[in-house]
Write an enzyme that holds these catalytic residues in place. Structure first.
Site, PDB file in Angstrom:
ATOM      1  N   TYR A  18       0.268  22.697 -35.133  1.00 40.65           N
ATOM      2  CA  TYR A  18      -0.182  21.476 -34.212  1.00 40.65           C
ATOM      3  C   TYR A  18      -1.145  20.900 -35.011  1.00 40.65           C
ATOM      4  O   TYR A  18      -1.374  19.548 -35.425  1.00 40.65           O
ATOM      5  CB  TYR A  18      -0.592  21.620 -32.769  1.00 40.65           C
ATOM      6  N   HIS A  22      -1.345  17.316 -37.471  1.00 35.71           N
ATOM      7  CA  HIS A  22      -2.425  16.221 -37.200  1.00 35.71           C
ATOM      8  C   HIS A  22      -3.212  15.842 -38.268  1.00 35.71           C
ATOM      9  O   HIS A  22      -3.715  14.829 -38.479  1.00 35.71           O
ATOM     10  CB  HIS A  22      -2.918  16.384 -35.972  1.00 35.71           C
ATOM     11  N   TYR A  41      -9.408   8.058 -31.064  1.00 39.51           N
ATOM     12  CA  TYR A  41      -8.439   8.988 -30.423  1.00 39.51           C
ATOM     13  C   TYR A  41      -8.882  10.439 -30.795  1.00 39.51           C
ATOM     14  O   TYR A  41      -8.957  10.854 -31.846  1.00 39.51           O
ATOM     15  CB  TYR A  41      -6.889   8.858 -31.095  1.00 39.51           C
ATOM     16  N   TRP A  76       7.647  10.325 -35.015  1.00 38.20           N
ATOM     17  CA  TRP A  76       6.636  11.329 -34.850  1.00 38.20           C
ATOM     18  C   TRP A  76       6.956  12.122 -33.531  1.00 38.20           C
ATOM     19  O   TRP A  76       6.694  13.308 -33.533  1.00 38.20           O
ATOM     20  CB  TRP A  76       5.525  10.600 -34.538  1.00 38.20           C
ATOM     21  N   TRP A  77       7.560  11.536 -32.605  1.00 42.90           N
ATOM     22  CA  TRP A  77       7.966  12.472 -31.411  1.00 42.90           C
ATOM     23  C   TRP A  77       8.912  13.672 -31.577  1.00 42.90           C
ATOM     24  O   TRP A  77       8.738  14.721 -31.155  1.00 42.90           O
ATOM     25  CB  TRP A  77       8.297  11.556 -30.134  1.00 42.90           C
TER      26      TRP A  77
END
Length: 106
Positions: A18, A22, A41, A76-77
């Site tokens: 993860y 990112h 963010y 992206w999802w």
């Protein structure tokens, strides 16, 4: 400035993946998020449970409501769906959080 806070759930064993994904966020996604009015963010990981706590600082007049329809967001999802809890359309399962306290010392 509006703050949007929520949690998501990472599947066990994917903590490093993860972070790696990112750390290499796609420039076109980063640009799209900025253009939609996301000024900041942040995502934090609770390592024992895999819970991701996220919050966004949104500019007045933000257009984040339209992000789920954008092809880059959908891509992206799909890219992230194998490592986190998602809906059938691969959008992350988000649990919105209600603000219950704020201390502003400015």
């Amino acid at each position: 400035m509006i703050t949007h806070a929520f949690t998501m759930q990472l599947k066990p064993g994917f903590e490093e993946e993860y972070k790696r994904r990112h750390d290499a966020i796609w420039p076109e996604l980063q640009e799209l998020l900025a253009e939609s009015g996301i000024e900041e963010y942040y995502i934090y990981l609770h390592e024992q449970t895999g819970t991701l706590f996220a919050f966004q600082k949104l500019m007045a007049g933000h257009t984040t409501a339209s992000l789920p329809e954008h092809p880059v967001v959908k891509k992206w999802w799909n890219y992230m769906a194998d490592i986190m809890n998602t809906h059938p359309d691969h959008s992350p399962v988000e649990n919105r959080l209600k603000e219950v306290f704020r201390l502003d010392t400015k």
